[in-house]
Design a protein around this motif. Structure first.
Motif, mmCIF file in Angstrom:
data_model
loop_
_atom_site.group_PDB
_atom_site.id
_atom_site.type_symbol
_atom_site.label_atom_id
_atom_site.label_comp_id
_atom_site.label_asym_id
_atom_site.label_seq_id
_atom_site.Cartn_x
_atom_site.Cartn_y
_atom_site.Cartn_z
ATOM 1 N N GLN A 158 5.626 60.330 27.111
ATOM 2 C CA GLN A 158 4.871 59.248 26.896
ATOM 3 C C GLN A 158 3.595 59.197 28.161
ATOM 4 O OE1 GLN A 158 7.524 55.777 27.471
ATOM 5 N NE2 GLN A 158 7.880 55.620 25.200
ATOM 6 N N HIS A 159 2.659 58.385 28.130
ATOM 7 C CA HIS A 159 1.613 58.348 29.003
ATOM 8 C C HIS A 159 2.285 57.627 30.080
ATOM 9 C CE1 HIS A 159 -2.337 57.764 30.709
ATOM 10 N NE2 HIS A 159 -1.979 56.609 30.917
ATOM 11 N N LEU A 160 1.626 58.058 31.374
ATOM 12 C CA LEU A 160 2.055 57.243 32.603
ATOM 13 C C LEU A 160 0.697 56.508 33.163
ATOM 14 C CD1 LEU A 160 4.222 59.778 34.447
ATOM 15 C CD2 LEU A 160 5.127 57.847 32.834
ATOM 16 N N ASP A 161 0.977 55.305 33.827
ATOM 17 C CA ASP A 161 -0.267 54.734 34.150
ATOM 18 C C ASP A 161 -0.496 55.312 35.948
ATOM 19 O OD1 ASP A 161 1.506 53.578 36.452
ATOM 20 O OD2 ASP A 161 1.404 51.723 35.391
ATOM 21 N N GLU A 162 -1.564 55.093 36.420
ATOM 22 C CA GLU A 162 -1.858 56.219 37.487
ATOM 23 C C GLU A 162 -0.745 55.879 38.787
ATOM 24 O OE1 GLU A 162 -6.075 56.797 39.671
ATOM 25 O OE2 GLU A 162 -5.236 55.249 40.628
ATOM 26 N N SER A 163 -0.291 55.029 38.851
ATOM 27 C CA SER A 163 0.904 54.547 39.805
ATOM 28 C C SER A 163 2.183 55.316 39.728
ATOM 29 C CB SER A 163 1.218 53.153 40.263
ATOM 30 O OG SER A 163 2.359 52.832 41.042
#
Length: 209
Positions: free
Chosen positions: A144-149
């Motif tokens: 899955q995609h991860l947010d920047e943090s």
């Protein structure tokens, strides 16, 4: 929202016993990197080409972040990211542990081994302590995609040697998925991760981690 340094601390310690998963030097460098990332995200500091400097001393920051900013302001001649990783690493673990203890996430316990006594910060709730690991591990395994943090946190795990724990037993391709995601991270944060990995590597070679 949990702070990066808090989440890395929990990732780097056992979610039941509170015992470290890495040598204290590697944990300190990882926490120092997370503090710098917190300050960069708040636009308090700038990072470019291995250098870091204060951009806005009035930017929102917690007590630990403000202390780091004061150190950087007091010594403006020192701008190398590696320098600040080393400086902040000396106190980061203690200060982040206290921040988590004040928030009721961990509690200090004295552990005696042979003739030495040390303090271990034991999680108050196992589910809370395990959440950073569970969240990152699940999302990475699902590609899955991860947010920047979360992406920076996963990159920090990789640079400090926690990725083997985070991705233990994962299907082939997860490493490549993470590498692809990390390539999309903002350049200053990628630079910070590289500097952190180099500092951890030097610590290992010198026998300090």
């Amino acid at each position: 929202m949990p702070l990066l340094a808090d989440e890395f601390f929990l990732l780097a310690h056992h979610d039941v016993t509170g015992r470290p998963r890495l040598h204290s030097r590697a944990i300190g460098l990882g926490l120092a990197s997370a503090v710098l990332a917190e300050l960069f995200t708040a636009e308090a500091i700038a990072i470019h080409a291995g250098q870091a400097w204060v951009r806005d001393p009035a930017a929102p920051a917690d007590a630990l972040g403000r202390a780091a900013l004061r150190l950087m302001l007091d010594e403006p001649e020192h701008t190398a990211v590696r320098t600040w990783l080393t400086v902040l690493a000396e106190r980061a673990e203690r200060h982040v542990a206290r921040r988590l203890a004040a928030a009721g996430v961990v509690r200090p316990e004295q552990v005696r081994r042979w003739t030495r006594t040390r303090v271990v910060y034991v999680p108050v709730d196992m589910n809370t302590a395990a959440w950073p690991w569970a969240r990152l591990s699940l999302r990475l395994r699902r590609l899955q995609h991860l947010d920047e943090s979360d992406l920076f946190l996963a990159g920090l795990a990789a640079e400090t040697g926690l990725d083997t724990y985070l991705l233990d037993g994962a299907e082939p391709g997860v490493d490549q998925h993470l590498a692809g995601l990390l390539a999309t991270l903002r350049t200053p944060l990628r630079d910070l991760l590289r500097q952190t990995g180099a500092a951890v590597g030097n610590a290992v070679l010198s026998g300090r981690a």
